[in-house]
Design an enzyme around this catalytic site. Structure first.
Site, PDB file in Angstrom:
ATOM      1  CG  PHE A 136      -1.967   1.136   1.154  1.00 12.81           C
ATOM      2  CD1 PHE A 136      -3.043   0.738   0.375  1.00 12.81           C
ATOM      3  CD2 PHE A 136      -1.872   2.278   2.068  1.00 12.81           C
ATOM      4  CE1 PHE A 136      -4.305   1.752   0.200  1.00 12.81           C
ATOM      5  CE2 PHE A 136      -2.904   2.895   1.686  1.00 12.81           C
ATOM      6  CZ  PHE A 136      -3.944   2.764   0.948  1.00 12.81           C
ATOM      7  CG  ASP A 213      -0.932  -1.942   6.957  1.00 13.31           C
ATOM      8  OD1 ASP A 213      -1.798  -2.183   7.472  1.00 13.31           O
ATOM      9  OD2 ASP A 213      -0.757  -0.807   6.253  1.00 13.31           O
ATOM     10  CE1 TYR A 238     -10.027   3.072   5.943  1.00 13.92           C
ATOM     11  CE2 TYR A 238      -9.056   4.152   7.861  1.00 13.92           C
ATOM     12  CZ  TYR A 238      -9.123   3.724   6.670  1.00 13.92           C
ATOM     13  OH  TYR A 238      -8.005   3.833   5.986  1.00 13.92           O
ATOM     14  CE  LYS A 239      -8.304  -0.629   4.828  1.00 14.54           C
ATOM     15  NZ  LYS A 239      -8.965   0.376   3.803  1.00 14.54           N
ATOM     16  NE  ARG A 387     -10.265  -3.468  -2.915  1.00 11.84           N
ATOM     17  CZ  ARG A 387      -9.423  -2.552  -1.889  1.00 11.84           C
ATOM     18  NH1 ARG A 387      -8.203  -3.056  -1.504  1.00 11.84           N
ATOM     19  NH2 ARG A 387      -9.947  -1.670  -1.252  1.00 11.84           N
TER      20      ARG A 387
END
Length: 427
Positions: A136, A213, A238-239, A387
Protein backbone atom coordinates in the site's frame (compact mmCIF):
# COMPACT_ATOMS: atom_id res chain seq x y z
CA UNK A 1 -21.83 -22.90 3.38
CA UNK A 2 -19.61 -25.09 1.21
CA UNK A 3 -20.34 -23.83 -2.29
CA UNK A 4 -16.95 -24.71 -3.68
CA UNK A 5 -17.93 -28.22 -4.72
CA UNK A 6 -20.46 -26.95 -7.26
CA UNK A 7 -19.02 -26.20 -10.68
CA UNK A 8 -21.34 -23.23 -11.13
CA UNK A 9 -23.33 -22.44 -7.99
CA UNK A 10 -26.90 -21.33 -8.57
CA UNK A 11 -28.76 -18.55 -6.85
CA UNK A 12 -30.69 -21.18 -4.92
CA UNK A 13 -27.36 -22.54 -3.68
CA UNK A 14 -26.50 -19.07 -2.39
CA UNK A 15 -29.88 -18.74 -0.66
CA UNK A 16 -29.40 -22.14 0.97
CA UNK A 17 -25.96 -21.07 2.23
CA UNK A 18 -27.52 -17.95 3.75
CA UNK A 19 -30.18 -20.04 5.48
CA UNK A 20 -27.43 -22.15 7.08
CA UNK A 21 -25.16 -19.24 7.97
CA UNK A 22 -24.51 -19.09 11.75
CA UNK A 23 -23.60 -15.41 11.41
CA UNK A 24 -26.78 -14.44 9.56
CA UNK A 25 -28.25 -12.61 12.57
CA UNK A 26 -25.47 -10.03 12.61
CA UNK A 27 -26.62 -8.53 9.30
CA UNK A 28 -29.66 -6.91 10.94
CA UNK A 29 -27.37 -5.05 13.33
CA UNK A 30 -25.98 -2.86 10.53
CA UNK A 31 -27.56 0.08 8.74
CA UNK A 32 -28.75 -0.34 5.17
CA UNK A 33 -29.23 -4.10 5.25
CA UNK A 34 -33.02 -4.25 5.51
CA UNK A 35 -33.73 -3.68 1.81
CA UNK A 36 -34.39 -6.95 0.03
CA UNK A 37 -35.80 -5.58 -3.23
CA UNK A 38 -34.49 -7.07 -6.49
CA UNK A 39 -32.73 -3.79 -7.28
CA UNK A 40 -31.28 -3.31 -3.79
CA UNK A 41 -27.82 -1.84 -3.28
CA UNK A 42 -25.17 -4.56 -3.24
CA UNK A 43 -22.31 -3.26 -1.11
CA UNK A 44 -19.05 -4.99 -2.01
CA UNK A 45 -16.65 -2.45 -0.54
CA UNK A 46 -16.50 -3.47 3.10
CA UNK A 47 -12.73 -3.72 2.83
CA UNK A 48 -12.56 0.04 2.16
CA UNK A 49 -15.28 1.32 4.50
CA UNK A 50 -17.47 -0.91 6.62
CA UNK A 51 -21.17 -0.36 7.14
CA UNK A 52 -22.35 1.53 10.19
CA UNK A 53 -23.50 -0.61 13.14
CA UNK A 54 -26.99 0.41 14.29
CA UNK A 55 -25.64 0.86 17.82
CA UNK A 56 -23.09 3.47 16.76
CA UNK A 57 -25.30 6.61 16.85
CA UNK A 58 -26.33 5.87 20.44
CA UNK A 59 -22.70 5.34 21.45
CA UNK A 60 -21.72 8.67 19.89
CA UNK A 61 -24.73 10.39 21.45
CA UNK A 62 -23.72 9.11 24.87
CA UNK A 63 -20.27 10.67 24.54
CA UNK A 64 -21.53 13.92 23.02
CA UNK A 65 -24.80 14.54 24.86
CA UNK A 66 -24.05 13.08 28.27
CA UNK A 67 -20.30 12.87 28.80
CA UNK A 68 -19.32 16.03 26.92
CA UNK A 69 -22.41 18.23 27.14
CA UNK A 70 -23.19 17.52 30.79
CA UNK A 71 -20.06 15.94 32.20
CA UNK A 72 -17.69 18.45 30.61
CA UNK A 73 -14.10 18.15 31.78
CA UNK A 74 -15.15 15.79 34.54
CA UNK A 75 -15.67 13.12 31.94
CA UNK A 76 -11.93 12.80 31.50
CA UNK A 77 -12.12 10.36 34.41
CA UNK A 78 -13.87 8.07 31.89
CA UNK A 79 -11.90 9.08 28.80
CA UNK A 80 -8.35 9.08 30.13
CA UNK A 81 -7.82 5.34 29.81
CA UNK A 82 -9.95 4.77 26.71
CA UNK A 83 -7.01 4.17 24.36
CA UNK A 84 -5.71 1.23 26.40
CA UNK A 85 -9.15 -0.07 27.41
CA UNK A 86 -10.24 -0.24 23.78
CA UNK A 87 -6.83 -1.65 22.91
CA UNK A 88 -7.54 -4.55 25.25
CA UNK A 89 -10.90 -5.13 23.51
CA UNK A 90 -9.06 -5.45 20.20
CA UNK A 91 -6.25 -7.51 21.71
CA UNK A 92 -8.43 -10.18 23.25
CA UNK A 93 -11.36 -10.19 20.86
CA UNK A 94 -9.82 -9.59 17.46
CA UNK A 95 -6.01 -9.68 17.34
CA UNK A 96 -5.06 -12.69 19.44
CA UNK A 97 -2.84 -10.52 21.61
CA UNK A 98 -2.44 -9.97 25.35
CA UNK A 99 -3.85 -7.18 27.55
CA UNK A 100 -1.58 -4.16 27.55
CA UNK A 101 -0.19 -4.79 24.06
CA UNK A 102 -2.55 -2.70 21.90
CA UNK A 103 -3.14 1.05 21.89
CA UNK A 104 -5.82 2.89 19.91
CA UNK A 105 -5.24 6.38 18.51
CA UNK A 106 -3.65 8.37 15.69
CA UNK A 107 -3.79 7.13 12.08
CA UNK A 108 -2.28 4.01 10.57
CA UNK A 109 0.37 6.15 8.89
CA UNK A 110 1.40 7.87 12.13
CA UNK A 111 1.46 4.59 14.02
CA UNK A 112 3.54 2.98 11.30
CA UNK A 113 6.04 5.84 11.53
CA UNK A 114 6.24 5.51 15.30
CA UNK A 115 6.89 1.78 15.27
CA UNK A 116 9.23 1.85 12.28
CA UNK A 117 11.50 4.46 13.83
CA UNK A 118 11.32 2.86 17.29
CA UNK A 119 12.25 -0.50 15.77
CA UNK A 120 15.05 1.05 13.75
CA UNK A 121 16.55 2.65 16.85
CA UNK A 122 16.41 -0.72 18.58
CA UNK A 123 18.65 -2.21 15.86
CA UNK A 124 21.74 0.04 15.93
CA UNK A 125 24.35 -0.55 13.27
CA UNK A 126 21.84 -1.82 10.73
CA UNK A 127 21.23 0.46 7.78
CA UNK A 128 18.62 -1.27 5.57
CA UNK A 129 14.82 -1.16 5.59
CA UNK A 130 12.83 -3.73 3.62
CA UNK A 131 9.35 -3.35 2.19
CA UNK A 132 7.27 -4.79 -0.63
CA UNK A 133 7.29 -2.97 -3.96
CA UNK A 134 3.56 -3.64 -4.40
CA UNK A 135 2.56 -2.66 -0.87
CA UNK A 136 0.00 0.00 0.00
CA UNK A 137 1.45 3.41 -0.96
CA UNK A 138 1.46 4.99 2.50
CA UNK A 139 3.61 2.13 3.84
CA UNK A 140 6.19 2.57 1.09
CA UNK A 141 6.13 6.36 1.48
CA UNK A 142 6.83 6.16 5.21
CA UNK A 143 9.68 3.69 4.69
CA UNK A 144 11.20 5.85 1.96
CA UNK A 145 11.04 9.07 3.97
CA UNK A 146 12.47 7.53 7.13
CA UNK A 147 15.31 6.10 5.03
CA UNK A 148 15.90 9.47 3.38
CA UNK A 149 16.02 11.28 6.73
CA UNK A 150 18.38 8.73 8.26
CA UNK A 151 20.59 8.07 5.22
CA UNK A 152 19.50 4.42 5.03
CA UNK A 153 19.00 2.02 2.14
CA UNK A 154 15.56 0.71 1.15
CA UNK A 155 15.22 -2.72 -0.41
CA UNK A 156 11.87 -2.92 -2.14
CA UNK A 157 11.17 -6.61 -2.63
CA UNK A 158 9.29 -7.35 -5.87
CA UNK A 159 5.97 -9.16 -5.68
CA UNK A 160 3.56 -10.50 -8.26
CA UNK A 161 0.62 -8.10 -8.43
CA UNK A 162 -1.83 -11.03 -8.33
CA UNK A 163 -0.06 -13.82 -6.44
CA UNK A 164 1.61 -11.60 -3.86
CA UNK A 165 4.95 -11.87 -2.11
CA UNK A 166 7.16 -14.92 -2.66
CA UNK A 167 8.78 -15.92 0.68
CA UNK A 168 11.94 -17.01 -1.14
CA UNK A 169 12.33 -13.58 -2.70
CA UNK A 170 11.90 -11.95 0.71
CA UNK A 171 14.42 -14.33 2.26
CA UNK A 172 17.00 -13.32 -0.33
CA UNK A 173 16.62 -9.69 0.74
CA UNK A 174 17.31 -10.38 4.43
CA UNK A 175 20.77 -10.18 5.95
CA UNK A 176 22.55 -8.69 8.96
CA UNK A 177 22.14 -5.15 7.58
CA UNK A 178 18.32 -5.23 7.74
CA UNK A 179 16.84 -3.46 10.75
CA UNK A 180 13.09 -3.47 10.06
CA UNK A 181 10.79 -5.10 7.55
CA UNK A 182 7.40 -3.50 6.76
CA UNK A 183 4.80 -5.80 5.23
CA UNK A 184 1.04 -6.00 4.75
CA UNK A 185 -0.62 -9.18 5.96
CA UNK A 186 -3.10 -9.01 3.05
CA UNK A 187 -2.19 -7.29 -0.22
CA UNK A 188 -4.50 -4.33 -0.77
CA UNK A 189 -4.90 -4.96 -4.50
CA UNK A 190 -5.22 -8.71 -4.95
CA UNK A 191 -6.00 -9.95 -1.45
CA UNK A 192 -2.90 -12.20 -1.48
CA UNK A 193 -2.23 -13.42 2.06
CA UNK A 194 1.26 -13.54 3.58
CA UNK A 195 2.06 -16.29 6.07
CA UNK A 196 2.45 -14.12 9.16
CA UNK A 197 4.09 -16.63 11.54
CA UNK A 198 6.52 -18.04 8.96
CA UNK A 199 7.52 -14.59 7.69
CA UNK A 200 7.99 -13.30 11.22
CA UNK A 201 10.35 -16.21 11.94
CA UNK A 202 12.21 -15.54 8.70
CA UNK A 203 12.90 -11.93 9.67
CA UNK A 204 13.72 -12.80 13.25
CA UNK A 205 16.31 -15.35 12.09
CA UNK A 206 17.98 -12.44 10.29
CA UNK A 207 17.85 -10.30 13.44
CA UNK A 208 15.25 -7.91 12.02
CA UNK A 209 11.92 -6.71 13.38
CA UNK A 210 8.72 -6.82 11.31
CA UNK A 211 6.03 -4.15 11.40
CA UNK A 212 2.86 -5.76 10.10
CA UNK A 213 0.14 -3.67 8.47
CA UNK A 214 -3.09 -5.50 9.32
CA UNK A 215 -5.46 -3.00 7.71
CA UNK A 216 -6.86 -5.42 5.12
CA UNK A 217 -7.06 -8.43 7.42
CA UNK A 218 -8.14 -7.36 10.92
CA UNK A 219 -11.70 -8.45 11.58
CA UNK A 220 -11.96 -10.86 8.63
CA UNK A 221 -8.75 -12.93 8.66
CA UNK A 222 -7.25 -14.64 11.73
CA UNK A 223 -4.20 -12.77 12.97
CA UNK A 224 -3.22 -14.37 16.32
CA UNK A 225 -0.30 -12.07 17.05
CA UNK A 226 0.85 -13.85 20.20
CA UNK A 227 0.82 -17.30 18.62
CA UNK A 228 2.65 -15.93 15.58
CA UNK A 229 5.37 -14.39 17.71
CA UNK A 230 4.74 -11.02 16.06
CA UNK A 231 6.78 -8.07 17.26
CA UNK A 232 4.98 -4.97 15.95
CA UNK A 233 1.78 -4.23 14.06
CA UNK A 234 -0.53 -1.41 13.01
CA UNK A 235 -3.93 -1.28 11.38
CA UNK A 236 -7.03 0.75 10.67
CA UNK A 237 -10.49 0.28 12.17
CA UNK A 238 -12.81 1.61 9.46
CA UNK A 239 -12.79 -1.45 7.18
CA UNK A 240 -13.88 -4.80 8.64
CA UNK A 241 -14.06 -3.31 12.15
CA UNK A 242 -16.71 -0.80 11.00
CA UNK A 243 -15.41 2.14 13.03
CA UNK A 244 -16.45 4.79 10.50
CA UNK A 245 -14.59 7.17 8.17
CA UNK A 246 -11.41 8.54 9.70
CA UNK A 247 -11.69 6.25 12.72
CA UNK A 248 -8.54 6.06 14.85
CA UNK A 249 -6.08 3.29 14.13
CA UNK A 250 -4.26 0.93 16.50
CA UNK A 251 -0.74 -0.22 17.15
CA UNK A 252 0.57 -3.41 18.74
CA UNK A 253 3.88 -3.95 20.52
CA UNK A 254 4.78 -7.32 22.00
CA UNK A 255 5.09 -6.90 25.76
CA UNK A 256 8.71 -8.12 25.89
CA UNK A 257 9.72 -5.36 23.47
CA UNK A 258 7.91 -2.43 25.01
CA UNK A 259 10.61 -1.26 27.40
CA UNK A 260 13.26 -1.59 24.67
CA UNK A 261 11.49 0.79 22.29
CA UNK A 262 11.06 4.55 22.41
CA UNK A 263 8.45 6.34 20.33
CA UNK A 264 9.90 9.09 18.12
CA UNK A 265 6.83 11.26 18.80
CA UNK A 266 6.99 12.42 22.40
CA UNK A 267 3.61 13.61 23.62
CA UNK A 268 1.96 14.13 26.96
CA UNK A 269 -0.16 10.99 26.64
CA UNK A 270 3.05 8.97 26.44
CA UNK A 271 4.62 10.67 29.48
CA UNK A 272 5.29 8.63 32.62
CA UNK A 273 3.70 11.17 34.98
CA UNK A 274 1.34 12.87 32.59
CA UNK A 275 -0.19 15.48 34.88
CA UNK A 276 3.05 16.49 36.57
CA UNK A 277 3.61 18.58 33.43
CA UNK A 278 7.32 17.97 33.82
CA UNK A 279 10.00 19.73 31.83
CA UNK A 280 11.61 16.48 30.65
CA UNK A 281 9.92 13.68 28.72
CA UNK A 282 10.10 10.28 30.37
CA UNK A 283 8.27 7.49 28.54
CA UNK A 284 5.46 5.78 30.40
CA UNK A 285 5.71 2.11 31.18
CA UNK A 286 4.08 -0.38 28.86
CA UNK A 287 2.02 0.27 25.76
CA UNK A 288 1.06 3.78 26.90
CA UNK A 289 4.55 5.01 26.01
CA UNK A 290 3.44 4.92 22.37
CA UNK A 291 0.71 7.48 22.98
CA UNK A 292 1.24 11.03 21.78
CA UNK A 293 -1.47 13.70 21.75
CA UNK A 294 -4.97 13.68 23.18
CA UNK A 295 -6.82 10.59 21.88
CA UNK A 296 -9.91 10.99 19.64
CA UNK A 297 -12.56 10.15 22.23
CA UNK A 298 -15.60 10.43 19.95
CA UNK A 299 -14.02 8.33 17.22
CA UNK A 300 -13.00 5.65 19.71
CA UNK A 301 -16.61 5.30 20.86
CA UNK A 302 -17.57 4.26 17.33
CA UNK A 303 -14.62 1.90 17.05
CA UNK A 304 -15.61 0.15 20.26
CA UNK A 305 -19.06 -0.68 18.89
CA UNK A 306 -17.61 -2.26 15.75
CA UNK A 307 -14.81 -4.06 17.58
CA UNK A 308 -17.19 -5.62 20.07
CA UNK A 309 -19.47 -6.82 17.26
CA UNK A 310 -16.53 -8.50 15.53
CA UNK A 311 -15.39 -10.06 18.81
CA UNK A 312 -18.92 -11.33 19.45
CA UNK A 313 -19.15 -12.85 15.98
CA UNK A 314 -15.72 -14.46 16.41
CA UNK A 315 -12.82 -13.98 14.02
CA UNK A 316 -12.56 -17.68 13.18
CA UNK A 317 -16.24 -17.83 12.19
CA UNK A 318 -15.89 -14.61 10.22
CA UNK A 319 -12.82 -15.96 8.44
CA UNK A 320 -14.61 -19.20 7.57
CA UNK A 321 -17.46 -17.25 6.02
CA UNK A 322 -15.05 -14.88 4.26
CA UNK A 323 -13.35 -17.84 2.59
CA UNK A 324 -16.73 -19.15 1.49
CA UNK A 325 -17.87 -15.75 0.18
CA UNK A 326 -14.69 -15.17 -1.78
CA UNK A 327 -14.70 -18.77 -2.96
CA UNK A 328 -18.21 -18.24 -4.32
CA UNK A 329 -17.05 -15.04 -6.06
CA UNK A 330 -14.16 -16.92 -7.67
CA UNK A 331 -16.42 -19.73 -8.92
CA UNK A 332 -18.96 -17.27 -10.29
CA UNK A 333 -16.25 -15.22 -11.99
CA UNK A 334 -15.07 -18.37 -13.73
CA UNK A 335 -18.59 -19.35 -14.75
CA UNK A 336 -20.07 -15.98 -15.68
CA UNK A 337 -17.31 -13.46 -16.36
CA UNK A 338 -14.27 -15.23 -17.80
CA UNK A 339 -15.83 -15.72 -21.23
CA UNK A 340 -16.51 -11.97 -21.33
CA UNK A 341 -12.86 -10.98 -20.93
CA UNK A 342 -12.51 -10.85 -17.14
CA UNK A 343 -9.52 -12.54 -15.48
CA UNK A 344 -9.13 -13.53 -11.83
CA UNK A 345 -6.44 -11.32 -10.26
CA UNK A 346 -6.37 -12.90 -6.79
CA UNK A 347 -4.90 -16.18 -5.55
CA UNK A 348 -7.22 -19.05 -6.42
CA UNK A 349 -6.10 -21.03 -3.37
CA UNK A 350 -8.19 -19.87 -0.39
CA UNK A 351 -5.26 -20.52 1.95
CA UNK A 352 -3.35 -17.78 0.14
CA UNK A 353 -6.23 -15.30 -0.11
CA UNK A 354 -7.59 -12.76 2.34
CA UNK A 355 -11.21 -11.61 2.45
CA UNK A 356 -11.46 -9.81 -0.87
CA UNK A 357 -11.34 -10.87 -4.53
CA UNK A 358 -10.04 -8.86 -7.47
CA UNK A 359 -10.60 -9.34 -11.17
CA UNK A 360 -8.79 -7.71 -14.09
CA UNK A 361 -10.21 -6.18 -17.27
CA UNK A 362 -8.72 -3.52 -19.60
CA UNK A 363 -11.75 -1.28 -18.97
CA UNK A 364 -11.86 -1.79 -15.21
CA UNK A 365 -12.37 1.89 -14.39
CA UNK A 366 -15.38 2.15 -16.69
CA UNK A 367 -16.75 -1.15 -15.44
CA UNK A 368 -16.57 0.08 -11.86
CA UNK A 369 -18.63 3.17 -12.75
CA UNK A 370 -21.18 1.07 -14.63
CA UNK A 371 -21.49 -1.31 -11.69
CA UNK A 372 -22.16 1.55 -9.30
CA UNK A 373 -24.87 2.75 -11.68
CA UNK A 374 -26.39 -0.76 -11.52
CA UNK A 375 -26.41 -0.71 -7.72
CA UNK A 376 -23.20 -2.68 -7.10
CA UNK A 377 -20.47 -0.94 -5.09
CA UNK A 378 -17.00 -2.44 -5.59
CA UNK A 379 -13.88 -0.34 -6.01
CA UNK A 380 -11.25 0.26 -8.66
CA UNK A 381 -7.54 -0.36 -8.21
CA UNK A 382 -4.80 0.48 -10.67
CA UNK A 383 -3.93 -0.50 -13.26
CA UNK A 384 -6.99 -2.48 -14.39
CA UNK A 385 -8.62 -4.10 -11.36
CA UNK A 386 -12.16 -4.30 -9.96
CA UNK A 387 -12.08 -5.32 -6.31
CA UNK A 388 -14.93 -6.98 -4.38
CA UNK A 389 -14.79 -6.91 -0.59
CA UNK A 390 -17.80 -8.79 0.85
CA UNK A 391 -17.55 -8.20 4.61
CA UNK A 392 -18.50 -11.50 6.26
CA UNK A 393 -20.29 -9.98 9.23
CA UNK A 394 -23.11 -8.55 7.10
CA UNK A 395 -22.72 -9.67 3.46
CA UNK A 396 -24.88 -12.57 2.27
CA UNK A 397 -24.04 -15.23 -0.26
CA UNK A 398 -26.98 -14.15 -2.40
CA UNK A 399 -25.54 -10.63 -2.43
CA UNK A 400 -22.34 -11.96 -3.98
CA UNK A 401 -24.32 -14.04 -6.49
CA UNK A 402 -26.45 -11.05 -7.52
CA UNK A 403 -23.44 -8.72 -7.71
CA UNK A 404 -21.64 -11.04 -10.14
CA UNK A 405 -24.85 -11.44 -12.13
CA UNK A 406 -25.13 -7.67 -12.56
CA UNK A 407 -21.44 -7.57 -13.46
CA UNK A 408 -22.13 -10.11 -16.22
CA UNK A 409 -25.01 -7.97 -17.50
CA UNK A 410 -22.83 -4.86 -17.64
CA UNK A 411 -20.21 -6.75 -19.64
CA UNK A 412 -22.77 -8.30 -21.95
CA UNK A 413 -24.64 -5.11 -22.82
CA UNK A 414 -21.38 -3.06 -22.90
CA UNK A 415 -23.04 -0.24 -21.00
CA UNK A 416 -19.67 0.53 -19.41
CA UNK A 417 -18.53 2.05 -22.73
CA UNK A 418 -20.63 5.15 -21.97
CA UNK A 419 -18.23 6.15 -19.22
CA UNK A 420 -15.02 8.08 -19.96
CA UNK A 421 -11.69 6.36 -19.55
CA UNK A 422 -10.16 7.94 -16.47
CA UNK A 423 -8.91 7.07 -13.03
CA UNK A 424 -10.36 8.23 -9.74
CA UNK A 425 -8.49 9.14 -6.59
CA UNK A 426 -9.08 6.17 -4.34
CA UNK A 427 -7.97 5.30 -0.82
Amino acid sequence: MDLLGARAPTRDDALAADAADPLAGFRARFAGTDDDAPDRLLYMDGNSLGRMPLATPAALARVVEREWARGLVGSWATWIGAATRLGDVLAGGVLGAQPGEVLVGDSTTVNLYKLLVAGLDARPGRDVLVCCADDFPTDRYVVAEVARARGLTVREVPADVDAGLDPAVLAAALDDRVAVVVLSHVAYRSGALVDLPATTRLARDAGALVVWDLSHSVGAVPVELTAAGADLAVGCTYKYLNGGPGAPAFLYVRRELQEQLRSPIAGWFGQRDQFAMGAVYEPAEGIERFGAGTPPVIGMAAVEVGARLVAEAGVERLATKARALTGLAVRLADAQLASLGVRLASPRDEARRGAHVTVAHPRAWQLTQALVERGVVPDFRTPDRVRFGPAPIYTRFVDVWDAVSRFRDVLADRSYERFPEQHARVT
